[in-house]
Design a protein around this motif. Sequence first.
Motif, PDB file in Angstrom:
ATOM      1  N   ARG A 164       0.804  -1.217   0.000  1.00  0.00           N
ATOM      2  CA  ARG A 164       0.000   0.000   0.000  1.00  0.00           C
ATOM      3  C   ARG A 164       0.841   1.272   0.000  1.00  0.00           C
ATOM      4  NH1 ARG A 164      -2.965   0.644   5.913  1.00  0.00           N
ATOM      5  NH2 ARG A 164      -1.102   0.707   7.215  1.00  0.00           N
ATOM      6  N   ALA A 165       1.962   1.262   0.698  1.00  0.00           N
ATOM      7  CA  ALA A 165       2.803   2.463   0.755  1.00  0.00           C
ATOM      8  C   ALA A 165       3.427   2.787  -0.589  1.00  0.00           C
ATOM      9  CB  ALA A 165       3.892   2.289   1.805  1.00  0.00           C
ATOM     10  N   GLU A 166       3.509   1.782  -1.466  1.00  0.00           N
ATOM     11  CA  GLU A 166       4.099   2.001  -2.785  1.00  0.00           C
ATOM     12  C   GLU A 166       3.074   2.402  -3.831  1.00  0.00           C
ATOM     13  OE1 GLU A 166       5.171  -0.844  -0.860  1.00  0.00           O
ATOM     14  OE2 GLU A 166       6.729   0.590  -0.260  1.00  0.00           O
ATOM     15  N   VAL A 167       1.829   1.953  -3.692  1.00  0.00           N
ATOM     16  CA  VAL A 167       0.843   2.181  -4.753  1.00  0.00           C
ATOM     17  C   VAL A 167      -0.180   3.260  -4.443  1.00  0.00           C
ATOM     18  CG1 VAL A 167       1.105  -0.168  -5.630  1.00  0.00           C
ATOM     19  CG2 VAL A 167      -0.704   0.333  -3.964  1.00  0.00           C
ATOM     20  N   ILE A 168      -0.427   3.540  -3.171  1.00  0.00           N
ATOM     21  CA  ILE A 168      -1.419   4.563  -2.829  1.00  0.00           C
ATOM     22  C   ILE A 168      -0.773   5.940  -2.977  1.00  0.00           C
ATOM     23  CG2 ILE A 168      -2.877   5.520  -1.006  1.00  0.00           C
ATOM     24  CD1 ILE A 168      -3.272   2.732   0.075  1.00  0.00           C
ATOM     25  N   PRO A 169      -1.291   6.787  -3.832  1.00  0.00           N
ATOM     26  CA  PRO A 169      -0.623   8.059  -4.145  1.00  0.00           C
ATOM     27  C   PRO A 169      -0.434   8.977  -2.945  1.00  0.00           C
ATOM     28  CG  PRO A 169      -2.280   7.547  -5.812  1.00  0.00           C
ATOM     29  CD  PRO A 169      -2.466   6.557  -4.708  1.00  0.00           C
ATOM     30  N   PRO A 221     -15.890  -4.403  -5.315  1.00  0.00           N
ATOM     31  CA  PRO A 221     -16.446  -5.762  -5.262  1.00  0.00           C
ATOM     32  C   PRO A 221     -15.515  -6.800  -5.881  1.00  0.00           C
ATOM     33  CG  PRO A 221     -17.387  -4.569  -7.109  1.00  0.00           C
ATOM     34  CD  PRO A 221     -16.461  -3.597  -6.413  1.00  0.00           C
ATOM     35  N   GLY A 222     -15.531  -7.995  -5.318  1.00  0.00           N
ATOM     36  CA  GLY A 222     -14.905  -9.148  -5.934  1.00  0.00           C
ATOM     37  C   GLY A 222     -13.396  -9.239  -5.826  1.00  0.00           C
ATOM     38  N   GLN A 223     -12.708  -8.120  -5.858  1.00  0.00           N
ATOM     39  CA  GLN A 223     -11.251  -8.079  -5.786  1.00  0.00           C
ATOM     40  C   GLN A 223     -10.845  -7.130  -4.654  1.00  0.00           C
ATOM     41  OE1 GLN A 223      -8.947  -9.698  -7.898  1.00  0.00           O
ATOM     42  NE2 GLN A 223     -10.682 -10.793  -8.795  1.00  0.00           N
ATOM     43  N   TYR A 224      -9.669  -7.408  -4.065  1.00  0.00           N
ATOM     44  CA  TYR A 224      -9.263  -6.603  -2.920  1.00  0.00           C
ATOM     45  C   TYR A 224      -7.799  -6.167  -2.995  1.00  0.00           C
ATOM     46  CZ  TYR A 224     -13.677  -8.531  -1.751  1.00  0.00           C
ATOM     47  OH  TYR A 224     -15.002  -8.878  -1.843  1.00  0.00           O
ATOM     48  N   ASN A 225      -7.189  -6.375  -4.174  1.00  0.00           N
ATOM     49  CA  ASN A 225      -5.807  -5.947  -4.368  1.00  0.00           C
ATOM     50  C   ASN A 225      -5.612  -5.480  -5.811  1.00  0.00           C
ATOM     51  OD1 ASN A 225      -3.054  -5.501  -4.016  1.00  0.00           O
ATOM     52  ND2 ASN A 225      -2.508  -7.652  -4.341  1.00  0.00           N
ATOM     53  N   ASP A 226      -6.616  -4.791  -6.339  1.00  0.00           N
ATOM     54  CA  ASP A 226      -6.575  -4.362  -7.736  1.00  0.00           C
ATOM     55  C   ASP A 226      -6.022  -2.937  -7.840  1.00  0.00           C
ATOM     56  OD1 ASP A 226      -6.870  -4.099 -10.437  1.00  0.00           O
ATOM     57  OD2 ASP A 226      -9.028  -4.464 -10.485  1.00  0.00           O
ATOM     58  N   ALA A 227      -4.767  -2.778  -7.463  1.00  0.00           N
ATOM     59  CA  ALA A 227      -4.139  -1.455  -7.485  1.00  0.00           C
ATOM     60  C   ALA A 227      -4.001  -0.906  -8.895  1.00  0.00           C
ATOM     61  CB  ALA A 227      -2.766  -1.528  -6.822  1.00  0.00           C
ATOM     62  N   GLU A 228      -3.827  -1.782  -9.864  1.00  0.00           N
ATOM     63  CA  GLU A 228      -3.634  -1.334 -11.241  1.00  0.00           C
ATOM     64  C   GLU A 228      -4.857  -0.574 -11.739  1.00  0.00           C
ATOM     65  OE1 GLU A 228      -0.807  -4.022  -9.976  1.00  0.00           O
ATOM     66  OE2 GLU A 228      -2.965  -4.417 -10.052  1.00  0.00           O
ATOM     67  N   ASP A 235      -6.346   4.112 -17.225  1.00  0.00           N
ATOM     68  CA  ASP A 235      -7.769   3.760 -17.341  1.00  0.00           C
ATOM     69  C   ASP A 235      -7.969   2.255 -17.479  1.00  0.00           C
ATOM     70  OD1 ASP A 235     -10.420   4.449 -17.204  1.00  0.00           O
ATOM     71  OD2 ASP A 235     -10.593   5.141 -19.269  1.00  0.00           O
ATOM     72  N   ALA A 236      -7.245   1.477 -16.682  1.00  0.00           N
ATOM     73  CA  ALA A 236      -7.341   0.021 -16.719  1.00  0.00           C
ATOM     74  C   ALA A 236      -8.732  -0.439 -16.316  1.00  0.00           C
ATOM     75  CB  ALA A 236      -6.296  -0.589 -15.790  1.00  0.00           C
ATOM     76  N   ARG A 237      -9.146  -1.581 -16.858  1.00  0.00           N
ATOM     77  CA  ARG A 237     -10.429  -2.182 -16.489  1.00  0.00           C
ATOM     78  C   ARG A 237     -10.281  -2.950 -15.172  1.00  0.00           C
ATOM     79  NH1 ARG A 237     -13.825   0.808 -18.383  1.00  0.00           N
ATOM     80  NH2 ARG A 237     -11.967   2.108 -18.045  1.00  0.00           N
ATOM     81  N   PRO A 238     -11.336  -3.017 -14.373  1.00  0.00           N
ATOM     82  CA  PRO A 238     -11.274  -3.785 -13.123  1.00  0.00           C
ATOM     83  C   PRO A 238     -10.988  -5.260 -13.400  1.00  0.00           C
ATOM     84  CG  PRO A 238     -13.209  -2.350 -13.160  1.00  0.00           C
ATOM     85  CD  PRO A 238     -12.629  -2.317 -14.537  1.00  0.00           C
ATOM     86  N   LYS A 239     -10.255  -5.896 -12.488  1.00  0.00           N
ATOM     87  CA  LYS A 239      -9.994  -7.328 -12.612  1.00  0.00           C
ATOM     88  C   LYS A 239     -11.241  -8.155 -12.335  1.00  0.00           C
ATOM     89  CE  LYS A 239      -5.097  -7.109 -11.283  1.00  0.00           C
ATOM     90  NZ  LYS A 239      -4.100  -7.505 -10.261  1.00  0.00           N
ATOM     91  N   ASN A 240     -12.156  -7.621 -11.540  1.00  0.00           N
ATOM     92  CA  ASN A 240     -13.363  -8.356 -11.187  1.00  0.00           C
ATOM     93  C   ASN A 240     -14.148  -8.737 -12.435  1.00  0.00           C
ATOM     94  OD1 ASN A 240     -15.561  -9.360  -9.583  1.00  0.00           O
ATOM     95  ND2 ASN A 240     -16.634  -7.435  -9.952  1.00  0.00           N
ATOM     96  N   GLN A 241     -14.540  -9.999 -12.527  1.00  0.00           N
ATOM     97  CA  GLN A 241     -15.313 -10.483 -13.664  1.00  0.00           C
ATOM     98  C   GLN A 241     -16.762 -10.794 -13.298  1.00  0.00           C
ATOM     99  OE1 GLN A 241     -13.985 -10.653 -16.921  1.00  0.00           O
ATOM    100  NE2 GLN A 241     -12.428  -9.467 -15.805  1.00  0.00           N
ATOM    101  N   LYS A 242     -17.102 -10.719 -12.037  1.00  0.00           N
ATOM    102  CA  LYS A 242     -18.460 -11.009 -11.598  1.00  0.00           C
ATOM    103  C   LYS A 242     -19.313  -9.758 -11.634  1.00  0.00           C
ATOM    104  CE  LYS A 242     -16.971 -14.809  -8.628  1.00  0.00           C
ATOM    105  NZ  LYS A 242     -16.991 -15.387  -7.260  1.00  0.00           N
TER     106      LYS A 242
END
Length: 274
Positions: free
Chosen positions: A151-156, A198-205, A212-219
């Motif tokens: 989190r310290a590396e990815v949270i702006p 929802p569905g994902q809890y580490n989708d920093a990308e 403008d990446a799409r969410p990893k969640n597929q549900k």
Amino acid sequence: MAARSDRPVPRRRARRAAGRPQQGVVAASALLVLLGLTACAPNSAQGDGDPSEQPAAGYPLHTGIIATTFWVGEIFDPNASDGSQMISTYDGEWFAHYGGCDGDDSAGSCETEARSAANDYFPNSMTPLLNPFYLDLPFDDVNDPAAFARRAEVIPWANAPEYQGQAENSSVSMMLNRWVKLIKGDRVCYGQIADAGPGQYNDAEYVFGSDDARPKNQKFNGAGMDVSPALNGCLGFSSLNGEDDLVDWQFVEESDVPPGPWLRVVSQGHEVQW
């Protein structure tokens, strides 16, 4: 990173996460201002920088994101340990701290309800103790070990003064109560993070990325966030509890949040409550 505390770790549903509200709440100015909705032309030109390199006041815009609806007190699956919005990932007593069901419980269960501008999109039959303009995003910086570790590396805003020295402290969330601007057509509303999913809890990308990446969640139609009934009404969603509404969104600093019903009750604090 140091080992995290032994506090119970809530597991969240695929659709909606359990996200806890804040440790304290302040009724900011009693602004009964109706929405000053501003037409917005979303701009998806993001650049390709690392999430941690984003300027403090220049967060990227995420476009065309499916948003579903969740609410405090919702029972998504009574047979699942993570099937209830009685708790959140940040608050083991979310329901009590919020003030009860964020909807209609007249029939014995907590159901969502339509909200209107006439009541500032607030609940129709209860008084919330926390901001009813809440949402979640798929980065749990407290209970997901991988997300916590980076989190310290990815949270702006991880180096902001209020988080100094807290990178290894699992009792402090860097996501809880952060402000988000949401846009749907010509409607612009603001809310605070109160949960993860929802569905994902580490989708920093997706959450922090600048491309403008799409969410990893597929549900649930690939949803990238859940929003509260207040935000559902404020943004003019087509359904009270659907999976087809699209929003654009971006993080904003609290100082950049304009007057509106989202400031009638502001949730405060970054400490988790377990």
